[in-house]
Design a protein around this motif. Structure first.
Motif, PDB file in Angstrom:
ATOM      1  N   HIS A  91     -19.113   1.679   0.377  1.00 34.40           N
ATOM      2  CA  HIS A  91     -18.521   2.257  -0.755  1.00 34.40           C
ATOM      3  C   HIS A  91     -18.558   3.909  -0.687  1.00 34.40           C
ATOM      4  CE1 HIS A  91     -22.235   2.603  -2.725  1.00 34.40           C
ATOM      5  NE2 HIS A  91     -22.596   1.495  -2.379  1.00 34.40           N
ATOM      6  N   MET A 121     -12.487  11.995  -4.365  1.00 35.59           N
ATOM      7  CA  MET A 121     -13.421  11.003  -5.054  1.00 35.59           C
ATOM      8  C   MET A 121     -14.744  11.261  -4.475  1.00 35.59           C
ATOM      9  SD  MET A 121     -10.652   7.701  -4.197  1.00 35.59           S
ATOM     10  CE  MET A 121      -9.164   7.944  -4.700  1.00 35.59           C
ATOM     11  N   GLY A 145     -10.249   5.665  -9.847  1.00 34.97           N
ATOM     12  CA  GLY A 145     -10.101   4.471  -9.656  1.00 34.97           C
ATOM     13  C   GLY A 145      -9.758   3.395 -10.710  1.00 34.97           C
ATOM     14  N   ARG A 147      -7.512   1.462 -13.062  1.00 32.66           N
ATOM     15  CA  ARG A 147      -6.203   0.486 -12.852  1.00 32.66           C
ATOM     16  C   ARG A 147      -5.129   1.218 -13.658  1.00 32.66           C
ATOM     17  NH1 ARG A 147      -7.026  -5.652 -14.215  1.00 32.66           N
ATOM     18  NH2 ARG A 147      -5.127  -5.630 -12.618  1.00 32.66           N
ATOM     19  N   ARG A 151      -1.850   5.579  -8.835  1.00 33.00           N
ATOM     20  CA  ARG A 151      -1.652   4.491  -7.766  1.00 33.00           C
ATOM     21  C   ARG A 151      -0.285   4.927  -6.898  1.00 33.00           C
ATOM     22  NH1 ARG A 151      -5.395   0.246  -7.391  1.00 33.00           N
ATOM     23  NH2 ARG A 151      -6.933   0.901  -9.011  1.00 33.00           N
ATOM     24  N   ILE A 218     -13.046   2.504  -1.378  1.00 34.08           N
ATOM     25  CA  ILE A 218     -12.247   3.186  -2.520  1.00 34.08           C
ATOM     26  C   ILE A 218     -12.204   2.009  -3.365  1.00 34.08           C
ATOM     27  CG2 ILE A 218     -10.349   3.945  -3.605  1.00 34.08           C
ATOM     28  CD1 ILE A 218      -9.648   5.521  -0.707  1.00 34.08           C
ATOM     29  N   PHE A 219     -11.680   0.894  -3.076  1.00 30.21           N
ATOM     30  CA  PHE A 219     -11.509  -0.206  -3.863  1.00 30.21           C
ATOM     31  C   PHE A 219     -12.671  -0.937  -4.242  1.00 30.21           C
ATOM     32  CE2 PHE A 219      -7.204   0.516  -2.678  1.00 30.21           C
ATOM     33  CZ  PHE A 219      -6.468  -0.243  -3.840  1.00 30.21           C
ATOM     34  N   SER A 221     -15.404   0.470  -4.769  1.00 22.34           N
ATOM     35  CA  SER A 221     -15.954   1.362  -5.966  1.00 22.34           C
ATOM     36  C   SER A 221     -15.562   1.201  -7.223  1.00 22.34           C
ATOM     37  CB  SER A 221     -15.923   2.847  -5.457  1.00 22.34           C
ATOM     38  OG  SER A 221     -16.710   2.972  -4.241  1.00 22.34           O
ATOM     39  N   ASP A 223     -13.130   1.202 -10.987  1.00 21.84           N
ATOM     40  CA  ASP A 223     -13.085   2.337 -11.878  1.00 21.84           C
ATOM     41  C   ASP A 223     -14.393   3.213 -12.049  1.00 21.84           C
ATOM     42  OD1 ASP A 223     -12.318   3.720 -14.036  1.00 21.84           O
ATOM     43  OD2 ASP A 223     -11.780   2.114 -15.350  1.00 21.84           O
ATOM     44  N   ARG A 224     -14.345   4.222 -11.608  1.00 20.55           N
ATOM     45  CA  ARG A 224     -15.476   5.179 -11.894  1.00 20.55           C
ATOM     46  C   ARG A 224     -15.463   6.215 -13.051  1.00 20.55           C
ATOM     47  NH1 ARG A 224     -14.541   8.637  -8.397  1.00 20.55           N
ATOM     48  NH2 ARG A 224     -12.454   8.053  -7.826  1.00 20.55           N
TER      49      ARG A 224
END
Length: 298
Positions: A91, A121, A145, A147, A151, A218-219, A221, A223-224
């Motif tokens: 990750h 990121m 990250g 949602r 995107r 990326i996915f 990891s 929502d950061r």
């Protein structure tokens, strides 16, 4: 490239890197994005940073170029988007530790970090978890990250899901199609430059498997945003207003998540680094570093 070197960054990972400029200059590490290699940094842009007095380090992330590639089968785009990511997948935290391992190998206690897209990121993650290693952070065309923000367009997803190239010519043609789609509308499109960098990348590493593994990182990891709220290093966020890969909302939420961060939106910029933006971007990165860390540029 004759000046490529290799660094053992720990955990069985070797990174291929190149140093540019005066070794006595303030160190500036550039972190590339998804599936891209160190040759994706335009030489003219890197030279502008060198001229501003910086010792610039470019490198291949793991699973790209001549750095260590993972051995497990990459998940498909459908698996990634539905959360079916292998348990042994790495990750963004692993990629951040690769970066600090490179700093260790170069005997750099700290450096300025500037990353684009996934590289942004990674740089964010280093700043959140290893703040003493980061003099300043510049996050370019990246996101948190979260949602529903930052995107890609649906048309961009369709391009990303296409069959990987099987030959050098196909790799160049695919790069042109992708960068015509995600590239800047406000700056001239440099097809010869895109083709040359795609050819150089193919010659160094024709494998496309690393893209899927990096995208899964990326996915995986998630929502950061909460993680980014820990960042206290001086931060500049740069985004284009015409980015089909990472929607400009990604830059806005990044700036809001990091205390004291400043956001600069470049009109006409997409998800690339056209020659017309090099002076602006170099001035932004170098100016941020000088202002916040007191660097003396040449």
């Amino acid at each position: 490239m004759s000046d490529e070197r290799f660094a053992d960054v720990g955990r069985g990972i070797q990174l291929c890197y190149v140093e540019h400029g005066d070794p006595a200059g303030a160190p500036l590490v550039l972190i590339m994005g998804l599936g891209q290699q160190l040759v994706a940094w335009p030489e003219g842009f890197v030279e502008m940073l060198v001229q501003r007095g910086y010792r610039v380090v470019t490198f291949d992330n793991r699973d790209a170029g001549r750095s260590t590639h993972a051995g497990y089968r990459p998940p498909s785009l459908a698996q990634i988007l539905t959360g079916r990511i292998p348990a042994d997948a790495y990750h963004l935290g692993d990629l951040a530790r690769d970066t600090t391992g490179l700093l260790d190998a170069l005997e750099l206690p700290s450096a300025h970090l500037a990353g684009v897209s996934m590289g942004g990121m990674i740089a964010q993650t280093v700043a959140a978890h290893f703040p003493s290693r980061v003099r300043t952070l510049t996050s370019i065309m990246s996101t948190t990250g979260a949602r529903f923000v930052g995107r890609p367009r649906l048309s961009t997803w369709r391009l990303m899901g296409g069959a990987p190239p099987r030959t050098r010519d196909e790799a160049m043609d695919r790069a042109v199609r992708i960068f015509r789609h995600i590239g800047s509308r406000g700056f001239p499109f440099d097809e010869p430059g895109v083709r040359a960098r795609a050819a150089a990348a193919w010659d160094r590493d024709p494998s496309a498997a690393g893209v899927g593994r990096q995208l899964a990182a990326i996915f995986a990891s998630g929502d950061r945003t909460r993680e980014l709220r820990q960042i206290r290093v001086p931060t500049l966020v740069v985004h284009g207003d015409r980015d089909p890969m990472v929607h400009p909302s990604g830059g806005r939420v990044t700036q809001r998540a990091i205390a004291g961060a400043r956001l600069v939106v470049i009109p006409g910029l997409g998800h690339d680094c056209p020659a017309g933006v090099w002076p602006t971007l170099a001035d932004l990165i170098a100016g941020h570093a000088r202002e916040e860390a007191g660097d003396v540029a040449a």
